[in-house]
Design a protein around this motif. Structure first.
Motif, PDB file in Angstrom:
ATOM      1  N   ASN A  46      40.495   9.690  29.042  1.00 60.47           N
ATOM      2  CA  ASN A  46      39.079   8.824  28.999  1.00 60.47           C
ATOM      3  C   ASN A  46      38.570   9.011  26.974  1.00 60.47           C
ATOM      4  N   ASN A  79      37.262   1.651  34.685  1.00 59.40           N
ATOM      5  CA  ASN A  79      38.593   1.900  34.944  1.00 59.40           C
ATOM      6  C   ASN A  79      38.714   0.591  34.043  1.00 59.40           C
ATOM      7  N   GLU A 116      37.713   1.426  23.645  1.00 59.78           N
ATOM      8  CA  GLU A 116      36.811   2.730  24.356  1.00 59.78           C
ATOM      9  C   GLU A 116      38.105   2.687  25.512  1.00 59.78           C
ATOM     10  N   ASP A 117      38.503   3.955  25.509  1.00 63.41           N
ATOM     11  CA  ASP A 117      39.670   3.819  26.630  1.00 63.41           C
ATOM     12  C   ASP A 117      39.433   4.562  28.025  1.00 63.41           C
ATOM     13  N   PHE A 118      39.135   4.041  29.557  1.00 64.70           N
ATOM     14  CA  PHE A 118      37.664   4.240  30.541  1.00 64.70           C
ATOM     15  C   PHE A 118      39.290   4.057  31.059  1.00 64.70           C
TER      16      PHE A 118
END
Length: 612
Positions: free
Chosen positions: A544, A522, A536-538
């Motif tokens: 994502n 997250n 980096e999009d989590f």
């Protein structure tokens, strides 16, 4: 003259009482034989630690006071006393669901009818109360009724002992009503007790108690033109608190079995009193600082000296400032000093949230690892109604950099302010959807009505449909007590507020945010190199992905990284095509990588590289 100072339930077992610690040092310094008793620790060993702490931390129904009411007031308990659990059983079940109690009414009545009488009998029979001239109780929040219960038994057996109460529960008419209606209480001290307690003891010896500020007796309460609290002493003149009795008792009962466990104890210290922001503008819901908002702080040298002394004496590096707000000058004076001595403290402070990245980094380096910043909302419109003196986007900046520098942030989202609009709620929902990777609030809900707060005291500014003492009090105190005077919490309804159903989506979003925050994946980070940014999009609530941004959009990640930037600022420093700037910013906002408030833009991604 021999004095006992007592800390009763319900007070947490994970920290000593700073009130007892200071008074023990003050009394010793003045040449008195003082003995401090941590009966909250003695009481806690009759339970699982989790049960006792849950009762201490519960906020709402005054269950701690109710549990001791039968022992304190006996036949004078209100006739509806038993009905509290029946009438609000569902609330109790929800609040204490993690304790594993199958029958909550049975468990609570067992504590009240069996554990508490045995506990009080043990205290009376195990302590030589007849050797004391004065027994003093420190009472804050839910410590009134347990203190009365023990005072009653002491007075029954030793009627000549002087019983005196102090602490924040004695402020204003609360303490006066308690003194007037409770026959076992001989005196109260209103306000700080360091100076007045010594004068009280000297006056007892001389037989003359006249002229002691903050001291009230049953003889003096019938002629009170104005309630005057005790005068505070300069903070630098107050000795370092003595917590020896806490650690000795904790070891005796098995709370501390090994030396390493001492570092689990949070050592309270006081570096300021009052509130410098409250002097300028009192937050409308805050009921603290009853006697004085005037802000005074301890010299940085004294604070550093105290931390060093207490660490060596108690072998704990874990500290909690009891201040309402950190002295802003400490960021330039105390914090660099703590960094310079290369200490390994873990310090909790309450602080205002409008500080910048570099200041947050310094806090982390100094050992300030836990903070309560009083964020309260992510909507600037609501914050203005609160008179917080900070904007929603500034609060997000604070959450961003405390996350980055490893500082735990304890905060709440509050609502129920006159003048709130549904669009303010939507503002928060939109912000929350983009910051699931940052520290969520620990709680949320409608504001409490507290005595001494502006919404309580200022009827013209905050008109009410109704206001009565919180319903708990009627199940606790005898009928001859004036609950309007003794209550600190009130049930109420303000004019021009939104109904609870308006906040349903917000509460669901916060619940989801809280449940997702501790999951392994997250995060939202960016890595920068001139001409390129990798994101980096989590985040748990987003699709994502890894995204590459090249010149000129890469500039915006740095320009809007540390603080929010206005469009005029960006037009001045953005090197790309100025006509494309609005479209580029809109793209980043649509992706949830930036947020916007008015004409300010903030990059909510954390730098991938740590501790820059």
């Amino acid at each position: 003259m021999k004095i006992a100072i007592v800390n009763m339930p319900f007070y947490s077992i994970i920290r000593p009482s700073i009130q007892l610690g200071i008074l023990k040092s003050v009394l010793t310094e003045a040449g008195y034989h003082a003995q401090d008793f941590y009966f909250n620790l003695e009481f806690s060993k009759r339970f699982d630690d989790m049960v006792y702490e849950a009762l201490c931390r519960h906020r709402g129904i005054l269950i701690g006071e109710w549990l001791f009411a039968k022992a304190a007031f006996q036949l004078n308990c209100p006739p509806q006393h038993d009905d509290l659990i029946k009438n609000y059983k569902e609330l109790f079940i929800k609040e204490f669901k993690n304790l594993g109690w199958n029958d909550i009414e049975k468990e609570l009545k067992h504590i009240r009818d069996n554990i508490i009488p045995d506990f009080l009998n043990y205290l009376i029979n195990s302590i030589d109360w007849g050797s004391f001239d004065v027994v003093g109780f420190s009472s804050t929040f839910e410590q009134n009724v347990s203190s009365i219960a023990l005072a009653k038994r002491i007075k029954e057996k030793f009627p000549k002992i002087n019983i005196i109460l102090g602490g924040s529960n004695m402020d204003d008419h609360m303490g006066i009503e308690l003194l007037r209606k409770t026959k076992e209480i001989d005196y109260i001290i209103m306000g700080r007790g360091e100076d007045s307690l010594i004068k009280f003891l000297e006056g007892l010896k001389k037989g003359d108690l006249r002229g002691i500020k903050g001291l009230y007796s049953k003889r003096s309460i019938d002629d009170l033109p104005k309630l005057i609290p005790a005068d505070p002493k300069p903070l630098d003149s107050i000795p370092i608190p003595d917590y020896s009795a806490f650690f000795e008792t904790a070891k005796t009962i098995g709370l501390i079995k090994y030396n390493y466990q001492k570092n689990l104890i949070k050592i309270p210290f006081e570096s300021s009193t009052g509130c410098w922001w409250g002097e300028k503008q009192h937050c409308v819901f805050c009921g603290l600082n009853a006697d004085s908002m005037s802000f005074k702080s301890k010299s940085p040298e004294k604070v550093k000296e105290e931390l060093i002394h207490q660490t060596k004496k108690y072998q704990s590096f874990n500290f909690e400032a009891v201040d309402n707000i950190m002295d802003f000058t400490y960021l330039k004076k105390l914090i660099p000093e703590l960094i310079s001595i290369n200490s390994d403290y873990s310090i909790f402070y309450e602080i205002k949230s409008n500080i910048n990245r570099e200041q947050i980094k310094l806090l982390s380096l100094s050992g300030v690892k836990k903070v309560q910043p009083g964020i309260e909302s992510l909507s600037s419109s609501v914050l203005k109604l609160m008179k917080k003196g900070v904007s929603g986007i500034q609060n997000v900046v604070f959450l961003k950099w405390t996350k980055y520098y490893g500082i735990e942030t304890y905060w709440n989202i509050l609502w129920g302010f006159p003048g709130e609009k549904t669009e303010y709620i939507e503002e928060q929902n939109q912000v929350i959807s983009n910051i699931y990777h940052l520290q969520p609030p620990i709680g949320y809900g409608r504001i409490w009505m507290e005595r001494f707060s502006p919404i309580y005291a200022n009827e013209s500014a905050y008109p009410k449909k109704h206001m009565t003492p919180h319903f708990s009090y009627q199940y606790i105190y005898p009928e001859n007590y004036n609950l309007d005077k003794i209550a600190y919490f009130f049930s109420y309804e303000l004019v021009d507020t939104l109904d609870d159903d308006n906040y349903e989506i917000l509460t669901k979003n916060i619940d989801k945010w809280q449940s997702s925050f501790d999951q392994d994946i997250n995060s939202l980070t960016f890595s920068y190199s001139p001409g390129m940014v990798r994101v980096e999009d989590f985040r748990i609530n987003k699709e994502n992905g890894i995204y590459i941004f090249e010149d000129p959009i890469d500039e915006l990640f740095l320009l809007c990284n540390d603080t929010p930037k206005t469009i005029s600022y960006l037009n001045k420093y953005f090197k790309g095509d100025k006509s494309e700037l609005p479209n580029l910013l809109d793209e980043l906002i649509q992706m949830g990588l930036f947020i916007k408030e008015n004409d300010q833009y903030l990059n909510v991604c954390l730098p991938k590289s740590e501790n820059r």
